[in-house]
Design a protein around this motif. Structure first.
Motif, PDB file in Angstrom:
ATOM      1  N   VAL B  54       0.763  -1.095   0.053  1.00 13.43           N
ATOM      2  CA  VAL B  54      -0.047   0.133  -0.039  1.00 13.43           C
ATOM      3  C   VAL B  54       0.830   0.951   0.149  1.00 13.43           C
ATOM      4  O   VAL B  54       0.514   2.285  -0.818  1.00 13.43           O
ATOM      5  CB  VAL B  54      -0.803   0.051   1.271  1.00 13.43           C
ATOM      6  N   GLU B  55       1.966   1.266   0.892  1.00 15.75           N
ATOM      7  CA  GLU B  55       2.742   2.449   1.083  1.00 15.75           C
ATOM      8  C   GLU B  55       3.279   2.889  -0.268  1.00 15.75           C
ATOM      9  O   GLU B  55       3.445   4.084  -0.590  1.00 15.75           O
ATOM     10  CB  GLU B  55       3.964   2.055   1.874  1.00 15.75           C
ATOM     11  N   LYS B  56       3.789   1.864  -1.150  1.00 21.04           N
ATOM     12  CA  LYS B  56       4.499   2.113  -2.513  1.00 21.04           C
ATOM     13  C   LYS B  56       3.489   2.557  -3.772  1.00 21.04           C
ATOM     14  O   LYS B  56       3.663   3.284  -4.284  1.00 21.04           O
ATOM     15  CB  LYS B  56       5.341   0.732  -3.032  1.00 21.04           C
ATOM     16  N   ILE B  57       2.280   2.010  -3.383  1.00 20.73           N
ATOM     17  CA  ILE B  57       1.361   2.440  -4.498  1.00 20.73           C
ATOM     18  C   ILE B  57       0.993   3.987  -4.067  1.00 20.73           C
ATOM     19  O   ILE B  57       0.673   4.561  -5.014  1.00 20.73           O
ATOM     20  CB  ILE B  57      -0.024   1.383  -4.176  1.00 20.73           C
ATOM     21  N   CYS B  58       0.816   4.146  -2.803  1.00 18.47           N
ATOM     22  CA  CYS B  58       0.399   5.584  -2.621  1.00 18.47           C
ATOM     23  C   CYS B  58       1.374   6.696  -3.160  1.00 18.47           C
ATOM     24  O   CYS B  58       0.923   7.928  -3.107  1.00 18.47           O
ATOM     25  CB  CYS B  58       0.572   5.818  -0.762  1.00 18.47           C
ATOM     26  N   GLU B  59       2.773   6.254  -3.153  1.00 15.26           N
ATOM     27  CA  GLU B  59       3.825   7.250  -3.766  1.00 15.26           C
ATOM     28  C   GLU B  59       3.197   7.586  -5.173  1.00 15.26           C
ATOM     29  O   GLU B  59       3.759   8.647  -5.712  1.00 15.26           O
ATOM     30  CB  GLU B  59       5.116   6.772  -3.998  1.00 15.26           C
ATOM     31  N   ASN B  60       2.424   6.928  -5.899  1.00 13.48           N
ATOM     32  CA  ASN B  60       2.001   7.308  -7.317  1.00 13.48           C
ATOM     33  C   ASN B  60       0.760   8.066  -7.089  1.00 13.48           C
ATOM     34  O   ASN B  60       0.072   8.105  -8.467  1.00 13.48           O
ATOM     35  CB  ASN B  60       1.912   5.990  -8.288  1.00 13.48           C
ATOM     36  N   LEU B  61       0.092   7.961  -6.245  1.00 12.19           N
ATOM     37  CA  LEU B  61      -1.311   8.695  -5.896  1.00 12.19           C
ATOM     38  C   LEU B  61      -1.137  10.150  -5.496  1.00 12.19           C
ATOM     39  O   LEU B  61      -0.397  10.503  -4.687  1.00 12.19           O
ATOM     40  CB  LEU B  61      -2.137   7.886  -5.110  1.00 12.19           C
ATOM     41  N   SER B  62      -2.257  10.968  -5.906  1.00 14.83           N
ATOM     42  CA  SER B  62      -2.344  12.447  -5.347  1.00 14.83           C
ATOM     43  C   SER B  62      -2.790  12.553  -3.892  1.00 14.83           C
ATOM     44  O   SER B  62      -3.353  11.404  -3.434  1.00 14.83           O
ATOM     45  CB  SER B  62      -3.153  13.328  -6.350  1.00 14.83           C
ATOM     46  N   TYR B  63      -2.573  13.532  -3.377  1.00 18.31           N
ATOM     47  CA  TYR B  63      -2.874  13.705  -1.866  1.00 18.31           C
ATOM     48  C   TYR B  63      -4.354  13.642  -1.788  1.00 18.31           C
ATOM     49  O   TYR B  63      -4.796  13.306  -0.474  1.00 18.31           O
ATOM     50  CB  TYR B  63      -2.307  14.964  -1.466  1.00 18.31           C
ATOM     51  N   ARG B  64      -5.197  13.563  -2.717  1.00 13.90           N
ATOM     52  CA  ARG B  64      -6.679  13.501  -2.456  1.00 13.90           C
ATOM     53  C   ARG B  64      -7.124  11.859  -2.759  1.00 13.90           C
ATOM     54  O   ARG B  64      -7.758  11.490  -1.787  1.00 13.90           O
ATOM     55  CB  ARG B  64      -7.388  14.083  -3.551  1.00 13.90           C
ATOM     56  N   GLN B  65      -6.018  11.484  -3.695  1.00 14.49           N
ATOM     57  CA  GLN B  65      -6.297   9.803  -3.801  1.00 14.49           C
ATOM     58  C   GLN B  65      -5.830   8.941  -2.744  1.00 14.49           C
ATOM     59  O   GLN B  65      -6.649   7.908  -2.329  1.00 14.49           O
ATOM     60  CB  GLN B  65      -6.021   9.521  -5.092  1.00 14.49           C
ATOM     61  N   ILE B  80     -11.340   5.966  10.398  1.00 18.20           N
ATOM     62  CA  ILE B  80     -10.277   6.805  11.036  1.00 18.20           C
ATOM     63  C   ILE B  80      -8.858   6.872  10.544  1.00 18.20           C
ATOM     64  O   ILE B  80      -8.032   7.909  10.677  1.00 18.20           O
ATOM     65  CB  ILE B  80     -10.014   6.152  12.456  1.00 18.20           C
ATOM     66  N   ASN B  81      -8.509   5.901   9.716  1.00 20.03           N
ATOM     67  CA  ASN B  81      -7.274   5.875   9.039  1.00 20.03           C
ATOM     68  C   ASN B  81      -7.401   6.916   8.001  1.00 20.03           C
ATOM     69  O   ASN B  81      -6.451   7.497   7.767  1.00 20.03           O
ATOM     70  CB  ASN B  81      -7.268   4.697   8.355  1.00 20.03           C
ATOM     71  N   ASN B  82      -8.707   7.162   7.277  1.00 20.78           N
ATOM     72  CA  ASN B  82      -8.688   8.097   6.198  1.00 20.78           C
ATOM     73  C   ASN B  82      -8.577   9.314   6.858  1.00 20.78           C
ATOM     74  O   ASN B  82      -8.104  10.530   6.488  1.00 20.78           O
ATOM     75  CB  ASN B  82     -10.075   8.125   5.711  1.00 20.78           C
ATOM     76  N   ILE B 162     -12.005  14.058   2.519  1.00 23.27           N
ATOM     77  CA  ILE B 162     -10.938  14.732   1.697  1.00 23.27           C
ATOM     78  C   ILE B 162     -10.337  15.757   2.605  1.00 23.27           C
ATOM     79  O   ILE B 162     -10.819  16.209   3.564  1.00 23.27           O
ATOM     80  CB  ILE B 162     -11.699  15.182   0.356  1.00 23.27           C
ATOM     81  N   PRO B 163      -9.190  16.201   2.028  1.00 26.12           N
ATOM     82  CA  PRO B 163      -8.392  17.110   2.830  1.00 26.12           C
ATOM     83  C   PRO B 163      -9.425  18.411   2.867  1.00 26.12           C
ATOM     84  O   PRO B 163      -9.771  18.822   1.837  1.00 26.12           O
ATOM     85  CB  PRO B 163      -7.173  17.441   2.041  1.00 26.12           C
ATOM     86  N   GLY B 164      -9.471  18.800   3.951  1.00 26.70           N
ATOM     87  CA  GLY B 164     -10.410  20.227   3.981  1.00 26.70           C
ATOM     88  C   GLY B 164     -11.721  19.994   4.257  1.00 26.70           C
ATOM     89  O   GLY B 164     -12.308  20.780   4.920  1.00 26.70           O
ATOM     90  N   GLY B 165     -12.113  18.968   4.813  1.00 32.24           N
ATOM     91  CA  GLY B 165     -13.425  18.528   5.075  1.00 32.24           C
ATOM     92  C   GLY B 165     -14.162  17.033   4.671  1.00 32.24           C
ATOM     93  O   GLY B 165     -13.286  16.151   4.561  1.00 32.24           O
ATOM     94  N   ILE B 166     -15.409  16.994   4.295  1.00 31.31           N
ATOM     95  CA  ILE B 166     -16.091  15.953   3.963  1.00 31.31           C
ATOM     96  C   ILE B 166     -16.566  15.816   2.534  1.00 31.31           C
ATOM     97  O   ILE B 166     -16.775  16.999   2.281  1.00 31.31           O
ATOM     98  CB  ILE B 166     -16.827  15.314   4.921  1.00 31.31           C
ATOM     99  N   MET B 167     -16.746  14.793   2.023  1.00 31.56           N
ATOM    100  CA  MET B 167     -17.212  14.712   0.567  1.00 31.56           C
ATOM    101  C   MET B 167     -18.490  15.433   0.470  1.00 31.56           C
ATOM    102  O   MET B 167     -18.949  16.070  -0.228  1.00 31.56           O
ATOM    103  CB  MET B 167     -17.361  13.434   0.008  1.00 31.56           C
ATOM    104  N   GLN B 168     -19.527  15.116   1.198  1.00 39.04           N
ATOM    105  CA  GLN B 168     -20.869  15.485   1.230  1.00 39.04           C
ATOM    106  C   GLN B 168     -21.352  15.918   2.476  1.00 39.04           C
ATOM    107  O   GLN B 168     -20.778  15.680   3.339  1.00 39.04           O
ATOM    108  CB  GLN B 168     -21.875  14.513   0.740  1.00 39.04           C
ATOM    109  N   ASP B 169     -22.395  16.541   2.692  1.00 38.67           N
ATOM    110  CA  ASP B 169     -22.907  17.215   3.895  1.00 38.67           C
ATOM    111  C   ASP B 169     -23.559  15.693   4.595  1.00 38.67           C
ATOM    112  O   ASP B 169     -24.111  14.974   3.902  1.00 38.67           O
ATOM    113  CB  ASP B 169     -23.817  18.215   3.906  1.00 38.67           C
TER     114      ASP B 169
END
Lengths: 189, 372
Positions: B54-65, B80-82, B162-169
Motif C-alpha cells: 500500500v505504501e508504495k502504491i501511495c507514492e503514485n497517487l495524489s494527496y486526495r487519492q 479513522i485511517n482516512n 477529503i483534505p479540508g473537510g468531508i465529501m458530502q454534507d
C-alpha cells in the motif's frame, strides 16, 4: 539421655501440631467445600442469566436479532447515497451531461475510467471536443466516489444496484454513454 | 532455521503451524508455535500472506487519492485511517477543516470505533466458544453500519474524508437516527454483561491469562486498549488532541490488570465512552460549510509531516515525505496492529496453547493492517 530428651520434646511438638493440623484441615475443608459449591452455584447462576436472555428472544420472535438477505427486490429501496456502481443518467431525448473534460479520469485512483473524445463540427462551423465513449472498468473500481466528487457537471452518479456477479470478466467492462447520445444543451455555460 | 527444527525434533518438543487459514487468527496470519506438550515455548509470526504494498502504491497517487487505500488496511476503523491521512495533508498545507466537518468526522470516527468494538465483542465470544453473542453484537453493529451507509454511501470502506473537510454534507436523517441508535445501544449494554461479562466460564478463560507487563507494553510499542489494560495512559485523543477532541468530556480508560480480562474490560468501557462522546456532539454540530476551499491540485511543501490518530486498536500514524510535488515522495503508515502483534510472543510464552486463542482475541488483531 540428651537424645532421648530431644525425642520427647519433638514428640510433644508433633502431637501439638497434629491437633492444629486437624483443626486447620477441617477449616480448610469447610472453606473448600463452601468455595466449591459456591462456585458451582455462581456458574450455574451466570449461565442461567445468559439463558434467560436467549430464552426471552426465543419467546419474542418479533424482536428480530438477525437480518435476511434482501430478496424483496420490488419493494427494496437502498439509501440514495449508496455506492453500487457508476452510472451516467440520460434523459428522454438520449442526452447526457458529460462534456468529456476527463476530470474523473484524473481523479480515479486506480485507472478504472478511460475517456475517449472526438472532434465534432458544430453547427456554427467550429470544431469542438466531444465525448465519444466513457469506458468503465468495473472490475477495477473500488467505489471510492472520487470520480463523482470530481465531476464539474454532475454527469455521473452512483447507481444503487448491488449485485454484480457475472460469469465472464469481460462483461464488467462497460460503456456508460448510450449509443448516439448527445451532450445536453446548456451544460457547458 | 532448519538446524533448529532438527534439534527440536530430538528433544521431544514439536512445532505446529497456526494459520494462515485458522479461524481464530481473524485473517491470514501464520503463527509458528514451538511446543512442549501443551506449553508454548516460542512463537514466530510469519507475515506476508496479504501484502499489497500500500505504501508504495501511495507514492503514485495524489494527496486526495492516497487515503482510499488506508480503508483497506485496518478495515474496521477505515474512517479513522482516512482521517489521519487527511489531517496529515491539512497539517502540511496549513489549512483546517471547517468546524462542521470536524464535528462530523469525530461523530463518524466514534461510530466506527463503536462498530469495531462490537465486532470484536462478537468475535471474542465466537473464539472462546460462545456463538450466541455474535448475533446480538451484529444487531447493533447493523444499526451503526446503516447510519454510516446512509451518510457516506458505503458500509465499511467509506472514503468519505477529503483534505479540508468531508465529501458530502450529512444526511438529513443522520442526527435523528444516531440518537435512536444510541438509545438502543445503551439499553443493550446490559445484555452484553448478562451474556458474556458475567459468565463464569468466560471469566475463567480470561482472568490471569496472557499477562503483559507495562514495561513490555512500552518496549514493544503497544498502543490502544492493549497497552491501556497494562496501566499505560496512551490515548492519542487525550495526549495529542486532534479535530477538537480536547473540547469534549470523556475519560481515558486505564486498567492495571494487564491480562486478557483487563483488555476485555477496557474495550467494554470504551464502548460506553464512545456513546457519551457521540451524545455530547450530536446536538451540537456547528452550521456552515462542510468543506474548506483547497486548490484543485494539492501540492505539499518540501519536508516531512507526521500525524497520529487513535483508531479502535491504537495509535495510527501517517508519515509523509514531500519533495514539493503533487504525490508523496515517501509514505509510511505506523500501524498499531504490527506493534501489538510483536508483543504476542512475549505475552504467550509459557501459557497453554488454548490460551493463545484468548490472547489473540483480546489483542484484537486485524491482519491486513499488519501486512499492508
Amino acid at each position: 539421655m540428651e537424645i532421648f530428651a530431644a525425642n520427647q520434646h519433638d514428640k510433644y511438638i508433633i502431637d501439638n501440631r497434629h491437633d492444629d493440623f486437624r483443626l486447620a484441615f477441617l477449616k480448610e475443608t469447610i472453606l473448600f467445600l463452601k468455595d466449591y459449591f459456591g462456585s458451582i452455584f455462581t456458574s450455574v447462576k451466570s449461565l442461567l442469566t445468559g439463558m434467560k436472555l436467549t430464552g426471552y428472544y426465543f419467546v419474542h420472535p418479533k424482536e428480530i436479532v438477525t437480518e435476511e438477505y434482501p430478496n424483496n427486490r420490488e419493494k427494496l429501496k437502498m439509501n440514495e447515497r449508496f455506492r453500487g456502481e457508476v452510472i451516467m443518467p440520460h434523459d428522454d431525448k438520449n442526452e447526457h451531461r458529460c462534456t468529456g473534460c476527463q476530470s474523473c479520469e484524473i481523479a480515479c485512483p486506480n485507472g478504472s475510467i478511460k475517456i475517449v473524445t472526438k472532434m465534432e463540427v458544430q453547427p456554427d462551423g467550429k470544431k469542438k471536443k466531444q465525448l465519444d465513449t466513457w469506458v468503465y472498468h468495473f472490475d477495477m473500481c473500488t467505489l471510492c466516489n472520487m470520480c463523482v466528487h470530481a465531476c464539474p457537471s454532475d454527469a455521473i452518479v452512483m447507481g444503487q444496484n448491488f449485485e454484480h456477479s457475472v460469469y465472464d470478466k469481460k462483461q464488467l467492462k462497460k460503456i456508460l454513454n448510450k449509443p448516439d447520445s448527445k451532450l445536453m444543451s446548456g451544460v457547458e455555460e | 532455521m532448519l538446524i533448529e527444527e532438527n534439534h527440536i525434533a530430538e528433544s521431544g518438543e514439536f512445532i505446529i503451524n497456526m494459520g494462515p487459514q485458522h479461524p481464530s487468527t481473524h485473517g491470514v496470519l501464520h503463527l509458528k508455535i514451538w511446543l512442549d506438550g501443551e506449553t508454548i515455548l516460542k512463537i514466530e509470526p510469519n507475515l506476508g500472506y496479504i501484502h499489497r504494498s500500500v505504501e508504495k502504491i501511495c507514492e503514485n497517487l495524489s494527496y486526495r487519492q492516497f487515503s482510499f487505500l488506508t480503508s483497506r488496511m485496518d478495515y474496521l476503523s477505515s474512517h479513522i485511517n482516512n482521517e489521519a491521512c487527511a489531517l496529515a495533508v491539512e497539517k502540511a498545507i496549513q489549512i483546517e477543516a471547517t468546524p462542521r466537518a470536524k464535528a462530523v468526522r469525530i461523530l463518524l470516527a466514534e461510530l466506527t470505533r463503536l462498530a469495531s468494538h462490537q465486532l470484536w465483542w462478537a468475535a471474542i465470544g465466537l473464539d472462546l466458544g460462545a456463538v450466541t453473542p455474535f448475533f446480538y453484537a451484529f444487531r447493533e453493529r447493523e444499526l451503526l453500519n446503516d447510519i454510516i451507509e446512509q451518510t457516506c454511501g458505503a458500509r465499511l470502506t467509506q472514503n468519505f474524508i477529503i483534505p479540508g473537510g468531508i465529501m458530502q454534507d450529512i444526511h438529513p436523517d443522520f442526527q435523528k437516527r444516531v440518537k435512536e441508535a444510541m438509545q438502543q445501544i445503551k439499553s443493550k449494554f446490559d445484555e452484553y454483561d448478562q451474556l458474556l461479562t458475567g459468565n463464569v466460564i468466560f471469566q475463567q478463560r480470561l482472568k490471569g491469562v496472557g499477562y503483559l507487563s507495562p514495561e513490555n507494553a512500552i518496549s514493544y510499542g503497544c498502543s490502544g486498549p492493549t497497552a491501556r489494560a497494562s496501566g499505560i495512559s496512551c490515548d492519542v485523543r487525550k495526549k495529542v488532541p486532534y479535530e477538537g477532541y480536547d473540547q469534549l468530556q470523556f475519560n481515558e480508560i486505564v486498567r492495571h490488570e494487564g491480562d486478557c480480562w483487563g483488555r476485555y474490560l477496557v474495550r467494554i468501557a470504551e464502548m460506553r465512552e464512545s456513546v457519551s462522546i457521540i451524545e455530547q456532539l450530536i446536538d451540537n454540530i456547528p452550521d456552515g460549510d462542510f468543506q474548506a476551499k483547497t486548490k484543485a491540485v494539492i501540492k505539499l511543501p518540501k519536508g516531512e509531516f507526521y500525524q497520529r490518530v487513535e483508531t479502535a486498536r491504537g495509535d495510527f500514524g501517517v508519515y509523509l515525505v514531500s519533495d514539493g510535488g503533487n504525490t508523496p515522495y515517501r509514505c509510511k503508515f505506523r500501524s498499531p496492529n504490527l506493534s501489538n502483534l510483536s508483543a504476542i510472543p512475549e505475552i504467550a510464552q509459557g501459557s497453554k496453547i488454548g490460551d493463545l486463542v484468548a490472547i489473540m482475541a483480546t489483542v484484537d488483531l486485524v491482519i491486513p493492517d499488519i501486512d499492508r
